[in-house]
Every structure is written in C-alpha cells, then in structure tokens.
Design an enzyme around this catalytic site. Sequence first.
Site, PDB file in Angstrom:
ATOM      1  N   LYS A  15       2.865   9.941 -17.814  1.00  0.00           N
ATOM      2  CA  LYS A  15       1.668   9.103 -17.740  1.00  0.00           C
ATOM      3  C   LYS A  15       1.269   8.248 -19.168  1.00  0.00           C
ATOM      4  O   LYS A  15       1.273   6.802 -19.311  1.00  0.00           O
ATOM      5  CB  LYS A  15       0.329   9.641 -17.311  1.00  0.00           C
ATOM      6  CG  LYS A  15       0.531  10.271 -15.886  1.00  0.00           C
ATOM      7  CD  LYS A  15      -0.713  10.778 -15.370  1.00  0.00           C
ATOM      8  CE  LYS A  15      -1.360  11.968 -16.193  1.00  0.00           C
ATOM      9  NZ  LYS A  15      -0.420  13.132 -16.435  1.00  0.00           N
ATOM     10  N   ARG A  86      -8.870  13.406 -11.158  1.00  0.00           N
ATOM     11  CA  ARG A  86      -8.349  14.651 -11.234  1.00  0.00           C
ATOM     12  C   ARG A  86      -8.786  15.439 -10.173  1.00  0.00           C
ATOM     13  O   ARG A  86      -8.292  16.627  -9.916  1.00  0.00           O
ATOM     14  CB  ARG A  86      -8.151  15.399 -12.755  1.00  0.00           C
ATOM     15  CG  ARG A  86      -7.387  15.038 -13.432  1.00  0.00           C
ATOM     16  CD  ARG A  86      -7.602  15.690 -14.744  1.00  0.00           C
ATOM     17  NE  ARG A  86      -6.398  16.083 -15.677  1.00  0.00           N
ATOM     18  CZ  ARG A  86      -5.741  15.522 -16.583  1.00  0.00           C
ATOM     19  NH1 ARG A  86      -6.151  14.633 -16.850  1.00  0.00           N
ATOM     20  NH2 ARG A  86      -4.751  16.227 -17.088  1.00  0.00           N
ATOM     21  N   ARG A 120       6.323  18.567 -26.466  1.00  0.00           N
ATOM     22  CA  ARG A 120       5.698  17.307 -26.678  1.00  0.00           C
ATOM     23  C   ARG A 120       5.209  17.520 -28.249  1.00  0.00           C
ATOM     24  O   ARG A 120       4.845  18.485 -28.734  1.00  0.00           O
ATOM     25  CB  ARG A 120       4.683  17.088 -25.767  1.00  0.00           C
ATOM     26  CG  ARG A 120       3.727  15.858 -26.258  1.00  0.00           C
ATOM     27  CD  ARG A 120       3.038  15.527 -24.990  1.00  0.00           C
ATOM     28  NE  ARG A 120       2.000  16.398 -24.520  1.00  0.00           N
ATOM     29  CZ  ARG A 120       1.323  15.963 -23.396  1.00  0.00           C
ATOM     30  NH1 ARG A 120       1.408  14.915 -22.979  1.00  0.00           N
ATOM     31  NH2 ARG A 120       0.314  16.987 -23.169  1.00  0.00           N
ATOM     32  N   ARG A 153      -0.049  19.625 -29.438  1.00  0.00           N
ATOM     33  CA  ARG A 153      -1.603  19.749 -29.071  1.00  0.00           C
ATOM     34  C   ARG A 153      -1.850  21.329 -28.715  1.00  0.00           C
ATOM     35  O   ARG A 153      -0.879  22.026 -28.342  1.00  0.00           O
ATOM     36  CB  ARG A 153      -1.585  18.932 -27.776  1.00  0.00           C
ATOM     37  CG  ARG A 153      -2.180  17.675 -27.805  1.00  0.00           C
ATOM     38  CD  ARG A 153      -2.067  16.768 -26.513  1.00  0.00           C
ATOM     39  NE  ARG A 153      -2.410  17.466 -25.421  1.00  0.00           N
ATOM     40  CZ  ARG A 153      -2.719  16.788 -24.315  1.00  0.00           C
ATOM     41  NH1 ARG A 153      -2.348  15.578 -23.897  1.00  0.00           N
ATOM     42  NH2 ARG A 153      -3.257  17.622 -23.204  1.00  0.00           N
ATOM     43  N   ARG A 164      -2.646  24.574 -16.633  1.00  0.00           N
ATOM     44  CA  ARG A 164      -2.788  23.183 -16.330  1.00  0.00           C
ATOM     45  C   ARG A 164      -2.025  22.722 -15.091  1.00  0.00           C
ATOM     46  O   ARG A 164      -2.456  21.937 -14.281  1.00  0.00           O
ATOM     47  CB  ARG A 164      -2.496  22.132 -17.459  1.00  0.00           C
ATOM     48  CG  ARG A 164      -3.663  22.584 -18.654  1.00  0.00           C
ATOM     49  CD  ARG A 164      -2.936  21.897 -19.958  1.00  0.00           C
ATOM     50  NE  ARG A 164      -2.824  20.586 -19.881  1.00  0.00           N
ATOM     51  CZ  ARG A 164      -1.543  20.399 -20.901  1.00  0.00           C
ATOM     52  NH1 ARG A 164      -1.028  21.048 -21.744  1.00  0.00           N
ATOM     53  NH2 ARG A 164      -1.219  19.061 -20.758  1.00  0.00           N
TER      54      ARG A 164
HETATM   55  P1  ADP Z   1      -1.783  15.497 -19.921  1.00  0.00           P
HETATM   56  O1  ADP Z   1      -1.463  14.254 -20.465  1.00  0.00           O
HETATM   57  O2  ADP Z   1      -1.156  16.811 -20.397  1.00  0.00           O
HETATM   58  O3  ADP Z   1      -2.278  15.494 -18.467  1.00  0.00           O
HETATM   59  P2  ADP Z   1      -4.526  14.984 -20.623  1.00  0.00           P
HETATM   60  O4  ADP Z   1      -4.680  14.580 -22.001  1.00  0.00           O
HETATM   61  O5  ADP Z   1      -4.483  13.926 -19.690  1.00  0.00           O
HETATM   62  O6  ADP Z   1      -3.454  15.899 -20.523  1.00  0.00           O
HETATM   63  O7  ADP Z   1      -5.856  16.031 -20.498  1.00  0.00           O
HETATM   64  C1  ADP Z   1      -6.129  17.103 -21.395  1.00  0.00           C
HETATM   65  C2  ADP Z   1      -7.302  18.066 -20.902  1.00  0.00           C
HETATM   66  O8  ADP Z   1      -8.330  17.149 -20.717  1.00  0.00           O
HETATM   67  C3  ADP Z   1      -7.064  18.704 -19.786  1.00  0.00           C
HETATM   68  O9  ADP Z   1      -6.499  19.510 -19.605  1.00  0.00           O
HETATM   69  C4  ADP Z   1      -8.480  18.650 -19.137  1.00  0.00           C
HETATM   70  O10 ADP Z   1      -9.173  19.799 -19.776  1.00  0.00           O
HETATM   71  C5  ADP Z   1      -9.319  17.434 -20.030  1.00  0.00           C
HETATM   72  N1  ADP Z   1      -9.177  16.236 -18.862  1.00  0.00           N
HETATM   73  C6  ADP Z   1      -8.555  15.176 -18.986  1.00  0.00           C
HETATM   74  N2  ADP Z   1      -8.899  14.327 -18.000  1.00  0.00           N
HETATM   75  C7  ADP Z   1      -9.864  14.896 -17.257  1.00  0.00           C
HETATM   76  C8  ADP Z   1     -10.506  14.599 -16.076  1.00  0.00           C
HETATM   77  N3  ADP Z   1     -10.260  13.410 -15.487  1.00  0.00           N
HETATM   78  N4  ADP Z   1     -11.315  15.349 -15.626  1.00  0.00           N
HETATM   79  C9  ADP Z   1     -11.399  16.786 -16.175  1.00  0.00           C
HETATM   80  N5  ADP Z   1     -10.831  17.091 -17.324  1.00  0.00           N
HETATM   81  C10 ADP Z   1     -10.051  16.153 -17.875  1.00  0.00           C
HETATM   82  P1  ADP Z   2       1.598  12.739 -19.616  1.00  0.00           P
HETATM   83  O1  ADP Z   2       0.458  11.685 -20.457  1.00  0.00           O
HETATM   84  O2  ADP Z   2       1.581  12.489 -18.191  1.00  0.00           O
HETATM   85  O3  ADP Z   2       1.178  14.106 -19.872  1.00  0.00           O
HETATM   86  P2  ADP Z   2       3.506  12.198 -21.698  1.00  0.00           P
HETATM   87  O4  ADP Z   2       3.710  10.577 -21.559  1.00  0.00           O
HETATM   88  O5  ADP Z   2       2.809  12.574 -22.814  1.00  0.00           O
HETATM   89  O6  ADP Z   2       3.005  12.712 -20.278  1.00  0.00           O
HETATM   90  O7  ADP Z   2       4.932  12.875 -21.710  1.00  0.00           O
HETATM   91  C1  ADP Z   2       5.048  14.356 -21.930  1.00  0.00           C
HETATM   92  C2  ADP Z   2       6.407  14.512 -22.958  1.00  0.00           C
HETATM   93  O8  ADP Z   2       7.380  14.316 -22.097  1.00  0.00           O
HETATM   94  C3  ADP Z   2       6.160  13.612 -24.074  1.00  0.00           C
HETATM   95  O9  ADP Z   2       6.779  14.538 -25.193  1.00  0.00           O
HETATM   96  C4  ADP Z   2       7.199  12.431 -23.812  1.00  0.00           C
HETATM   97  O10 ADP Z   2       8.008  12.140 -25.105  1.00  0.00           O
HETATM   98  C5  ADP Z   2       8.171  13.036 -22.877  1.00  0.00           C
HETATM   99  N1  ADP Z   2       8.669  12.082 -22.005  1.00  0.00           N
HETATM  100  C6  ADP Z   2       7.939  11.058 -21.408  1.00  0.00           C
HETATM  101  N2  ADP Z   2       8.667  10.412 -20.254  1.00  0.00           N
HETATM  102  C7  ADP Z   2       9.766  10.915 -20.254  1.00  0.00           C
HETATM  103  C8  ADP Z   2      10.981  10.738 -19.608  1.00  0.00           C
HETATM  104  N3  ADP Z   2      10.853   9.879 -18.839  1.00  0.00           N
HETATM  105  N4  ADP Z   2      12.101  11.828 -19.810  1.00  0.00           N
HETATM  106  C9  ADP Z   2      12.035  12.716 -20.423  1.00  0.00           C
HETATM  107  N5  ADP Z   2      10.793  12.965 -21.296  1.00  0.00           N
HETATM  108  C10 ADP Z   2       9.833  12.355 -21.271  1.00  0.00           C
END
Ligand code: ADP
Ligand code: ADP
Length: 207
Positions: A15, A86, A120, A153, A164
Amino acid sequence: MGKRILLLGAPGAGKGTQSKQLAEKYDIEHVTTGDALRANKDMETEYGTPRSFMEKGELVPDAVVNEIVRAALEDADGYVLDGYPRNLSQAEYLTEITDLDAVLYLKVAESELVERLTGRRVCSECGTNFHVKFNQPEEEGVCDECGSELAQRDDDTEETVRERLSVFEENTAPVIEHYRDEGVLVEIDGEQTPDEVFDDIAATIES
Ligand code: ADP
Ligand code: ADP
Ligand code: ZN
C-alpha cells in the site's frame, strides 16, 4: 476535484509503495494513518499513547484514527487513503465523511506478506520503503532518495507481524467483504512486480 482513492490490503501488501507513486501521478495527497501515528507515537490520549498499541501490533482506538483521517481529508483536494479503514466501524465513519472514486484491494498471500514485512527497511528521514531482497537500495542501509540511514520498524519483527496479520484477518477482512458486497471493490494482483501492480491500479482508476 482530485481523485479520491481507497487502497486496501493486508500489512505488507504494498500500500505504501503504491500510494507514494499514485500521489505523484495524480497530484493528490497520500493520507496514511500509519505514518501519522508514528509521527505522534507518544501523544497522550484518553486511551494511552499510540505507541502502547502499535508495539503490540494492535489497532489504535477508533476515536484517535477517525479524527486523524477527518482532519486530513478535509484539507485534501483528492487523496489516496492507505491504512484506513481497518475495521467496520472505521468504514462506517469514512462513509459519513467522504465519497470515494475507487476502492482497490491489493491481494497478496500470507506467506509472502511475512517475508515482505520482516525484510522491509524504511528511510528514517523521508519514509521511502525498501526490501532486503525484493527492493534493495543501491548501497546497503542507505536511502536512494535522500542518503539517510535505513531502519527496521519496531513492529516488523516476526512475532509482531504474526499478530498484525491476525488482527487484519479478524478486523479488516470484513471491511474488504463490505466493499465487495457493495459492488465497488476492484481486486488487484499484488504479487506482481511493483511496476505491474501500479499499471493495473492506474488502468482501473482511469477506466
Ligand atoms: P502496515 O503498512 O504494515 O500495514 P501501518 O503503518 O499501516 O502498517 O500501521 C502500523 C500500526 O499503526 C498498526 O499496526 C496499528 O497499530 C496502527 N494503525 C495504523 N492505521 C490504523 C487504523 N486505521 N486503525 C487503528 N490502528 C491503526
Ligand atoms: P504496506 O504499506 O501495505 O504495509 P509496503 O509498501 O510498505 O506495504 O511494502 C512492504 C514491503 O514489501 C516493503 O519492504 C516493500 O519494499 C516490499 N514490496 C512492496 N511491493 C512489492 C512487490 N510488488 N513485490 C515485492 N516486494 C514488494
Ligand atoms: Zn530517504
């Protein structure tokens, strides 16, 4: 009026990676609750700090994230929303405050998600995402965009990743089903290369 795009997907689905490019291409805001919460980890709320939830992989209370999103969308002429809603109650709140032009779901298998999240690496200054295998920076540990140091992270450890993903299954999978039932969900194969995923997203938005 700029496009209003909702990007859904499990943690690690890509995302953040896709949103960054979408924001550039369509000249819209990247609204991400994860980044907003990380920037305010130690903010005192009546429920405690965001950190106390995030380090366990749990959801931060709805009242806190709803307010972040309300304020961000109010100021935006077009946006890509990443990391929200979420759960169903957040989805209901979102319906009250905005209309959407596209709802996309980046689909990726669970085994792939674990590998993506544990590998990541994130720039400590500009937030650009890398991966130790799938998206290596030119120089190990250094951001291609700004030259700052890359870090893992706190919540990208195997144990917190598992938590998660289970929070996702329980709370966020129903949100995806909700938009599917409404007939507005477009599913994108998130296991392609980042460029292929981006092309599919752009084609959907423009159709
Ligand atoms: P990822 O990219 O791995 O999905 P995020 O950066 O979106 O993780 O979120 C990291 C953490 O922030 C989540 O595990 C949660 O604790 C909190 N968080 C993010 N967005 C939300 C949301 N919409 N509602 C509740 N908690 C959230
Ligand atoms: P999210 O915001 O949904 O948690 P991220 O964009 O941070 O996801 O991506 C999670 C990890 O996967 C990062 O280390 C990123 O570089 C890698 N990644 C993202 N898109 C791809 C893909 N299409 N194929 C392989 N690795 C990817
Ligand atoms: Zn950087």
